[in-house]
Design a protein around this motif. Structure first.
Motif, PDB file in Angstrom:
ATOM      1  N   UNK A  12       0.728  -1.148   0.120  1.00 31.98           N
ATOM      2  CA  UNK A  12      -0.105   0.182  -0.097  1.00 31.98           C
ATOM      3  C   UNK A  12       0.873   1.215   0.038  1.00 31.98           C
ATOM      4  N   UNK A  13       1.907   1.503   0.726  1.00 28.51           N
ATOM      5  CA  UNK A  13       2.468   2.319   0.915  1.00 28.51           C
ATOM      6  C   UNK A  13       3.652   2.634  -0.316  1.00 28.51           C
ATOM      7  N   UNK A  14       3.691   1.524  -0.896  1.00 27.17           N
ATOM      8  CA  UNK A  14       4.480   1.628  -2.521  1.00 27.17           C
ATOM      9  C   UNK A  14       3.376   2.135  -3.571  1.00 27.17           C
ATOM     10  N   UNK A  15       2.158   1.921  -3.247  1.00 27.74           N
ATOM     11  CA  UNK A  15       1.265   2.461  -4.160  1.00 27.74           C
ATOM     12  C   UNK A  15       1.099   1.511  -5.234  1.00 27.74           C
ATOM     13  N   UNK A  18      -0.978  -3.599  -8.325  1.00 21.84           N
ATOM     14  CA  UNK A  18      -1.054  -4.850  -8.763  1.00 21.84           C
ATOM     15  C   UNK A  18      -0.553  -5.914  -7.506  1.00 21.84           C
ATOM     16  N   UNK A  19       0.334  -5.300  -6.570  1.00 23.46           N
ATOM     17  CA  UNK A  19       0.735  -6.162  -5.463  1.00 23.46           C
ATOM     18  C   UNK A  19      -0.423  -5.879  -4.567  1.00 23.46           C
ATOM     19  N   UNK A  20      -1.082  -5.031  -4.314  1.00 19.33           N
ATOM     20  CA  UNK A  20      -2.068  -4.860  -3.463  1.00 19.33           C
ATOM     21  C   UNK A  20      -3.193  -5.821  -3.891  1.00 19.33           C
ATOM     22  N   UNK A  21      -3.549  -6.107  -5.068  1.00 17.18           N
ATOM     23  CA  UNK A  21      -4.559  -7.085  -5.393  1.00 17.18           C
ATOM     24  C   UNK A  21      -4.268  -8.312  -5.056  1.00 17.18           C
ATOM     25  N   UNK A  22      -3.060  -8.816  -5.003  1.00 23.18           N
ATOM     26  CA  UNK A  22      -2.638 -10.025  -4.624  1.00 23.18           C
ATOM     27  C   UNK A  22      -2.949 -10.314  -3.127  1.00 23.18           C
TER      28      UNK A  22
END
Length: 128
Positions: A12-15, A18-22
């Motif tokens: 989240x902090x990297x915005x 796609x990683x958040x979706x995982x």
């Protein structure tokens, strides 16, 4: 679960949408908000566009079985439109409280509170 949440918060902090979706179940349910990972990511995208430096800091995390309770502080500088307010350049800092149910490493249910009234008040300060 603590390590899982630290990785989620880092994404989240990297915005990194796609990683958040995982970390999200495709059919994630959100209390009082549209469900599904697309709606979740759209909301975050709007936040990140308005606050390109938005970051969260974990204050408290409670883990119980498959559930997390999290108290966060979110902050950033208002650089783009947000909730009908044009960019003000003001720094905002608000409390967030979230409850998550996690299954298979993905959030399946979410409820919580973002102190959006305080956030909007911070942005409108001095605006007629």
């Amino acid at each position: 679960m603590r390590e899982w949440h630290a990785e989620y918060l880092e994404a989240c902090n990297r915005h990194d949408l796609e990683a958040i979706r995982s970390f999200l179940d495709p059919e994630v349910r959100r209390a009082h908000l549209p469900g599904g990972d697309r709606a979740w990511l759209d909301d975050l995208d709007a936040l990140f566009r308005a606050f390109p430096d938005w970051r969260w800091r974990r204050v408290h995390l409670v883990v119980e079985d498959d559930r997390l309770a999290v108290h966060l502080r979110g902050s950033g500088t208002h650089r783009g439109p947000f909730r009908g307010i044009t960019a003000t350049g003001r720094h905002a800092n608000v409390a967030e409280f979230a409850m998550y149910r996690v299954a298979g490493g993905r959030i399946t249910e979410s409820s919580g509170l973002v102190d959006e009234l305080t956030l909007l008040a911070q942005l409108r300060r001095g605006v007629p």
